[in-house]
Write an enzyme that holds these catalytic residues in place. Structure first.
Site, short mmCIF file in Angstrom:
data_model
loop_
_atom_site.label_atom_id
_atom_site.label_comp_id
_atom_site.label_asym_id
_atom_site.label_seq_id
_atom_site.Cartn_x
_atom_site.Cartn_y
_atom_site.Cartn_z
N ASP A 78 6.16 -2.63 -2.28
CA ASP A 78 4.87 -2.13 -1.81
C ASP A 78 3.86 -3.26 -2.02
O ASP A 78 3.84 -3.90 -3.07
CB ASP A 78 4.48 -0.92 -2.64
CG ASP A 78 3.89 0.19 -1.81
OD1 ASP A 78 2.87 -0.07 -1.15
OD2 ASP A 78 4.41 1.31 -1.84
N HIS B 76 5.71 9.95 -0.74
CA HIS B 76 5.10 10.41 -1.99
C HIS B 76 3.70 10.97 -1.81
O HIS B 76 3.06 11.34 -2.80
CB HIS B 76 5.08 9.23 -2.97
CG HIS B 76 4.23 8.10 -2.47
ND1 HIS B 76 4.55 7.38 -1.34
CD2 HIS B 76 3.05 7.62 -2.89
CE1 HIS B 76 3.60 6.48 -1.12
NE2 HIS B 76 2.68 6.60 -2.05
N ASP B 77 3.20 10.98 -0.59
CA ASP B 77 1.85 11.51 -0.34
C ASP B 77 1.87 12.86 0.38
O ASP B 77 0.81 13.45 0.60
CB ASP B 77 1.05 10.53 0.54
CG ASP B 77 0.79 9.22 -0.17
OD1 ASP B 77 0.62 9.22 -1.40
OD2 ASP B 77 0.77 8.17 0.52
N GLU C 208 1.74 0.91 6.61
CA GLU C 208 1.40 2.32 6.43
C GLU C 208 0.16 2.59 7.27
O GLU C 208 -0.92 2.05 6.98
CB GLU C 208 1.11 2.66 4.97
CG GLU C 208 0.92 4.16 4.78
CD GLU C 208 -0.05 4.57 3.69
OE1 GLU C 208 -0.04 5.76 3.33
OE2 GLU C 208 -0.83 3.73 3.21
N ASP D 275 0.38 -1.11 2.17
CA ASP D 275 -0.43 0.08 1.93
C ASP D 275 -1.66 0.10 2.84
O ASP D 275 -2.31 -0.94 3.04
CB ASP D 275 -0.87 0.06 0.46
CG ASP D 275 -1.47 1.36 -0.01
OD1 ASP D 275 -0.75 2.36 -0.05
OD2 ASP D 275 -2.69 1.38 -0.33
C1 NOJ Z 1 -1.48 5.16 0.32
C2 NOJ Z 1 -0.48 5.42 -0.76
O1 NOJ Z 1 0.72 5.84 -0.18
C3 NOJ Z 1 -1.10 6.46 -1.66
O2 NOJ Z 1 -0.18 6.96 -2.60
C4 NOJ Z 1 -2.29 5.84 -2.33
O3 NOJ Z 1 -2.95 6.82 -3.12
C5 NOJ Z 1 -3.28 5.29 -1.30
N1 NOJ Z 1 -2.63 4.55 -0.27
C6 NOJ Z 1 -4.26 4.36 -1.94
O4 NOJ Z 1 -3.61 3.16 -2.28
#
Ligand code: NOJ
Length: 535
Positions: free
Chosen positions: A103, A329-330, A268, A205
């Site tokens: 990441d 994970h989000d 992402e 990210d």
């Molecule tokens: C995206 C990430 O996947 C997430 O987990 C994170 O909180 C935010 N970006 C901020 O970095």
């Protein structure tokens, strides 16, 4: 040239697996997963058949956002191990002929990163302009209306230097000023540091956040906002994200990668398809895989998903390689969104669509979102908007390996509680059960990796009943496959006009169907999906 005759790279042919390191395997009893723990599980990943592992951040961090707030881009957090542990892990991944993707969080640092500490120290510090500082408006208020994704204003007042700084996420995650060439150089150097070590790629990210409107114009209100939504959704982030200049930054990152052999980057990016595809870059010199989150975001409904697949296939640029994601994970886990039976159909979809699939750890055993009592919530998104059920903890619980205490994840107290049913739902038991989710995933991955039609072949939609999604995957000179998926709980009927669509069911969500000959009429029960090897 026909697609099947082209050479494909590992990131096109393979299957990516996301590990959330905190929750995968603890090796030292502190209740938090670590790199030596992951090392012990590499043979499992090899057995499963995945070909690349993406690790959520493992760098030094105060952990305000569980590692997405980085205080040193070139180290390893002691919780996860050491640089030597990392080197061993990378070597062992490569030893197994797999790839490792890290990441990279270029949009923001931790507020404890030395760059920010310097920047904050005075208005004339040379690093002041590395972040986005701005005076208050004459009445003392924030420079504009931009909001933080995690709730509240995106601006934080710094009393000693009498200015605001911008943070698209937590106030502990100040945004870097990517208009500053020194920032660009510093982050490209970070990439080189890991690439020189032999890392195979990056998942970048919030790529679409990296640069902001230079005039800091106010974002307009979102006419579709509803009170249950996160407060960030009140505005349309048209000036704070997805700016035209971002593509030049992505190009610069791409040029660094292209200086090495066969490295890649995933972006992402949560944007509608027509904006997403721009991230492939001009002449394909952008992100190799701008993450496609449609399966995460759309209602689980055949017509909508079928239309989205069609739109995506149509809008991909020449040589733009597709990809599909079912969990991360989000987001809530797929099993919790669509139910256990449909999650099997979803696995068939993910692993038979055209494009690189990404599997989220635990989805291969059908892990569900675990309810976390309010007093145990860890995720800042959950804590900051407590009334909106937005905590991401439920999808981040420890991996369920076996029926021993804490599912074999740790000998200590796990950082997040485990699913109550881990004694019944775990890797060890599912390995032995030919009808388990794990066995289904393993067989799907193996079939995809063996069959050129499924790995890199064409995608041809076949119209069927509105509850069904159906398509053919084919590559010249290889076995063709018909995939028919019932996205509803009710029976669905597939009727084709094409008499050549006969064959034998190779894999089915209900294994009783496997080995059956099927002709142009196929009757599927609710939650049934099949992959047919065509004659
Ligand atoms: C995206 C990430 O996947 C997430 O987990 C994170 O909180 C935010 N970006 C901020 O970095």
């Amino acid at each position: 040239m026909e697609e099947s005759q082209k050479t494909h790279y590992w990131w096109q042919k393979g299957v990516i697996y996301q590990v959330y390191p905190r929750s995968y395997q603890d090796s030292n009893g502190d209740g938090i997963g670590d790199l030596p723990g992951l090392l012990q599980r590499l043979d499992y990943l090899k057995w499963l058949g995945v070909t690349a592992v993406w690790l959520s951040p493992i760098y030094p961090s105060p952990m305000a956002d569980f590692g997405y707030d980085i205080s040193d881009y070139q180290g390893i957090h002691p919780l996860f191990g050491s640089l030597a542990d990392f080197d061993t892990l990378l070597a062992e991944v490569h030893q197994r002929n797999m790839k490792l993707i890290l990441d990279l969080v270029p949009n923001h640092t931790s507020d404890q990163h030395p760059w920010f500490l310097e920047s904050q120290s005075s208005r004339n510090n040379p690093k002041r302009d590395w972040y986005i500082w701005h005076d208050a408006l004459p009445d003392g208020s924030v420079p504009n209306n931009w909001l933080s994704v995690f709730g509240g204003s995106g601006w934080e007042w710094d009393e000693p230097t009498q200015q605001y700084y911008y943070h698209g996420f937590l106030k502990e995650q100040p945004d870097l000023n990517w208009r500053n060439p020194a920032v660009q150089k510093a982050m490209l150097d970070v990439m080189r540091f890991w690439l020189d070590k032999g890392v195979d790629g990056f998942r970048v990210d919030v790529m679409w956040h990296m640069i902001k409107d230079d005039q800091l114009r106010d974002n307009p209100p979102n006419p579709d906002y509803k009170p249950h939504m996160a407060t960030y959704e009140q505005l349309l982030p048209v000036y704070s994200t997805d700016q035209p200049e971002v593509h030049d930054l992505v190009l610069q990152m791409r040029e660094v990668l292209d200086g090495y052999s066969e490295r890649m980057m995933i972006g992402e990016i949560y944007l509608p398809i027509h904006q997403l595809v721009a991230y492939y870059g001009i002449n394909g010199k952008g992100a190799h895989l701008p993450f496609n989150f449609q399966l995460l975001l759309l209602p689980w409904e055949a017509r909508q998903i079928g239309a989205a697949v069609a739109q995506y296939e149509a809008l991909l640029p020449a040589d733009g390689w597709p990809n599909w994601v079912l969990g991360n994970h989000d987001q809530p886990r797929i099993t919790s969104r669509v139910g256990r039976e449909q999650a099997r159909v979803a696995a068939l979809l993910l692993l038979t669509l055209r494009g690189t699939p990404t599997i989220y750890y635990g989805d291969e055993i059908g892990m569900r979102d675990v309810p976390i009592p309010f007093e145990e919530v860890q995720d800042p998104q959950g804590l900051n908007m407590p009334d909106k059920n937005l905590s991401r903890d439920p999808a981040r619980t420890p991996m369920q390996w076996d029926a021993s205490p804490n599912a074999g994840f740790t000998t200590g107290k796990p950082w997040l509680r485990l699913a109550g049913n881990f004694a019944r739902e775990n890797v060890q038991l599912q390995k032995e059960d030919p009808y388990s989710m794990l066995s289904l995933y393993k067989r799907l991955i193996a079939l995809r990796q063996q069959e050129p039609s499924l790995m890199t072949g064409e995608y041809l939609p076949v119209y069927s009943d509105t509850q069904l999604i159906a398509y053919i995957r084919q590559a010249a000179g290889h076995a063709r496959f018909l995939v028919v998926l019932n996205l509803s709980h009710r029976p669905g009927y597939f009727k084709s006009q094409d008499p050549s669509l006969t064959g034998v069911v190779e894999i089915a969500t209900f294994p009783e169907l496997e080995g059956h000959e099927v002709g142009e009429a196929i009757n599927l029960g609710g939650d049934e999906g099949i992959i047919v090897r065509l004659d």
